[in-house]
Design an enzyme around this catalytic site. Structure first.
Site, short mmCIF file in Angstrom:
data_model
loop_
_atom_site.label_atom_id
_atom_site.label_comp_id
_atom_site.label_asym_id
_atom_site.label_seq_id
_atom_site.Cartn_x
_atom_site.Cartn_y
_atom_site.Cartn_z
CG MET A 11 2.03 30.62 -14.57
SD MET A 11 0.37 29.91 -14.44
CE MET A 11 -0.44 30.66 -15.84
NE ARG A 12 9.55 27.61 -19.68
CZ ARG A 12 10.26 27.65 -18.56
NH1 ARG A 12 10.23 26.62 -17.73
NH2 ARG A 12 11.01 28.69 -18.26
CB ALA A 13 2.43 23.62 -18.73
#
Length: 685
Positions: A274-276
């Site tokens: 989910m970092r993107a």
């Protein structure tokens, strides 16, 4: 003090400038990684950014740059009383490639501990960079454990030090910028993901723009102060715009429609985790603030995707970064939100000008041609005559695509080396776990505190100690010995002759070598590629840290002609000889990929045997990947492995999933040549 080149005087490089400015507006974006060829103003632009950062109010005397308006309650120099403060420029701290872990995170103040008996913390570069810029030039050459430390600090906004009896936590929020030349090796995908944005830069091919670059650089070199003064107004305008965007940032609204577009885009490009999504959201918000808007538009989401996703969509290390912009536009259109402002800003500002710093984005790399040409017969025997020469002729077959790579276990050189830090073989290194202590040979670099105290303690009365501190002499100092992992030189010697030219076999061979290249990439090795066919051998790729360059050469490798095995081994021997002169501490592993056949000239098998014994005599670690196929097998590869002092592993064994990691340890130069073998895991029944 050197006058930095003005940021606004940098010619072109719009995406690079925009990415840096967005991080200046919102450090929460997560920094930027600048990838590009040498001489493209990467370092110049980063150093120039420091002059644009707004000045900071700091607590007077605080080594950790605490904000007097909101001091860190856990600051090691605290608690801070209201009052004394000072204003200073934002710092740009450079992390050298050869820095130690102590220099980065800080450590026990050894001088005070020994002289005064006081346990005190000496801050490192992470503390110096707090509320400023931390710049790492050639970040791909930085030791992995240092990269992990600084990226963890950047993600958490704090540095935690637990070592040598010291337990310290301090704030460490900074703009992280790394630059690298991909030709010198790649970052691991896990580390790439920790950089918020990535920008690809290249020199302009427009003559007028190149002329302007040279003109401005010469003018700056002749009179740095005068050149900088001529750009002072532009610099001041950008500095004011950064300040205004920072103030506007909390008011920017990221609506549900923009969030849906962000989530859909990340899902469409199959990025992991989910970092993107989070980085895209922060980048889009910063873009809106930079443009002077309080609403995030689809154009902000698009630009955020071009900056935040290319390096995250790589499925393996050899995939070229980039995005399919048509697919991106289709996704954004499909998930366009109803809450988006239908009327564009009449003056969106240069940050959103498609021809300005916000335009474009990294273009998708066309990648490597698959080389799967029509007309290659299912089987091809050895050629003969003049057409066998490498380069052209009827004996040459077009390149075929490699089979799907698979996971292999590590091929490691036993014994303890002293080469460059990596992840393959055991080695005595400056970093790693402490295994003991010794008297220093030369300058002391890593003090073993406990051993030093033990050495000095029995002599305190004789030395007249009267205070709290120890009386320490030079003879008491002890150097810590540490053991870690080193990277090796993995030299591939690949048979590209006619006997290997069968389409399925060569595809399997390339798949096996590509699998080993993937392993070398992860182990931080240097790799080289020697091929032999026709009447000679050639160095297809001199030893390099750019493993993906080896993969490109492998994919385009043609086959055909005779099998000059001896020439291939002798050429590999020459490569190793030169590399020993360049880097004597790096141990080598030779991987010969062949069916063991040798043709051309009188008694080619005996000639190949004599060449192989050169490696055995020098104790060079080696393994032979046996590519022989068919119901009748001559066992020539096994004989070659015996001459090399190594072992043979069949291609089927190397490819089989249950025993794909057959090879474990390769005897290195520290072993006797007769004992130079490869130990294996259990074989299939």
């Amino acid at each position: 003090m050197t006058t930095p080149f003005p940021f606004t005087a940098v010619v072109g490089q719009d995406d690079l400038r925009l990415a840096l400015l967005l991080n200046a507006v919102s450090p929460a974006v997560g920094g930027v990684l600048v990838r590009g060829e040498k001489g493209t103003a990467k370092s110049t632009a980063v150093r120039a950014l420091s002059a644009l950062m707004p000045a900071l109010d700091v607590v007077s005397g605080c080594r950790f740059s605490c904000d007097p308006a909101a001091p860190d309650p856990g600051c090691p120099d605290g608690p801070h009383e209201p009052g004394a403060s000072e204003t200073r420029p934002a710092r740009m701290v450079e992390l050298p490639v050869g820095a130690s872990e102590d220099r980065l995170v800080g450590a026990l103040d050894i001088e005070r501990a020994l002289a005064e008996g006081v346990k005190a913390f000496e801050p490192g570069l992470l503390a110096d960079a707090h509320r400023g810029i931390l710049y790492v030039d050639e970040v791909n050459l930085l030791h992995d454990h240092l990269v992990d430390l600084l990226l963890d600090a950047a993600a958490m906004g704090a540095s935690y030090v637990e070592r040598e009896g010291v337990s310290v936590r301090h704030a460490a929020r900074f703009l992280l910028v790394g630059t690298m030349n991909p030709e010198e090796g790649e970052l691991r995908p896990q580390l790439l993901d920790r950089f918020g944005l990535t920008v690809e830069v290249a020199a302009s091919r427009e003559p007028d723009q190149r002329v302007e670059v040279v003109r401005r650089r010469l003018a700056y070199d002749d009179d740095p102060a005068g050149f900088t003064a001529r750009w002072a107004d532009e610099e001041a305008a950008v500095r004011e715009r950064i300040t205004a965007a920072r103030e506007l940032l909390p008011s920017v609204r990221l609506g549900d429609g923009a969030l849906r577009q962000i989530a859909a885009t990340c899902a469409a490009f199959e990025v992991d985790g989910m970092r993107a999504d989070i980085v895209m959201a922060r980048t889009a918000t910063a873009l809106a603030a930079w443009a002077g808007r309080t609403d995030v538009l689809a154009e902000d989401v698009r630009q955020a995707a071009l900056l935040a996703l290319p390096h995250r969509r790589r499925r393996n290390p050899f995939d070229a970064p980039g995005l399919d912009e048509d697919r991106l536009d289709q996704t954004l259109e499909e998930f366009a939100g109803d809450d988006e402002d239908p009327e564009p800003d009449p003056d969106p500002g240069p940050g959103t000008d498609p021809d300005g710093p916000g335009g474009g984005g990294p273009a998708p790399d066309p990648g490597v041609p698959d080389g799967d040409a029509a007309g290659v017969p299912p089987e091809a025997g050895e050629g003969g005559g003049p057409e066998d020469s490498p380069g052209a002729g009827a004996g040459e077959r077009s390149a075929v695509r490699s089979a799907e790579p698979f996971r292999t276990k590590v091929l490691s050189v036993p014994g303890i080396g002293e080469g460059a830090a990596g992840r393959r073989s055991r080695a005595r290194t400056e970093h790693g776990r402490t295994t003991g202590a010794r008297r220093p040979r030369g300058a002391l670099t890593k003090l073993h505190l406990a051993a030093t105290v033990l050495a000095a303690a029995p002599h305190q009365r004789a030395r007249g100690r009267s205070g709290r501190g120890l009386v320490v002499r030079r003879d008491d100092l002890r150097q810590a010995t540490r053991e870690g992992r080193e990277g090796n030189l993995v030299l591939f010697v690949v048979d590209a002759s006619g006997s290997m030219a069968a389409r399925q076999r060569m595809s399997a061979v390339k798949g096996a070598v590509l699998s080993l290249l993937l392993d070398a990439y992860q182990r931080r090795d240097k790799v080289g590629l020697v091929t032999f066919r026709g009447s000679a051998a050639e160095v297809a790729l001199p030893p390099t840290s750019s493993v993906d360059a080896a993969a490109v050469r492998l994919e385009s490798l043609p086959t055909g002609g005779r099998t000059p095995l001896a020439a291939g081994l002798l050429r590999a021997h020459d490569v190793l000889r030169v590399e020993r002169l360049r880097d004597p501490a790096r141990r080598a592993l030779v991987v010969v990929v062949t069916d063991g056949r040798a043709t051309g000239g009188p008694d080619p098998v005996a000639l190949a045997g004599r060449a192989a014994r050169l490696f055995a005599a020098e104790g060079v670690a080696s393994v032979v990947v046996d590519c022989e196929s068919g119901p009748v097998r001559l066992g020539l590869a096994g004989r070659l492995a015996g001459e090399l002092g190594g072992t043979a592993v069949t291609l089927d064994e190397l490819r089989a999933e249950s025993i794909a990691g057959l090879v474990r340890d390769v005897q290195g130069a520290s072993m006797a040549p007769s004992a130079s073998t490869v130990s294996t895991s259990r074989r299939a029944a």
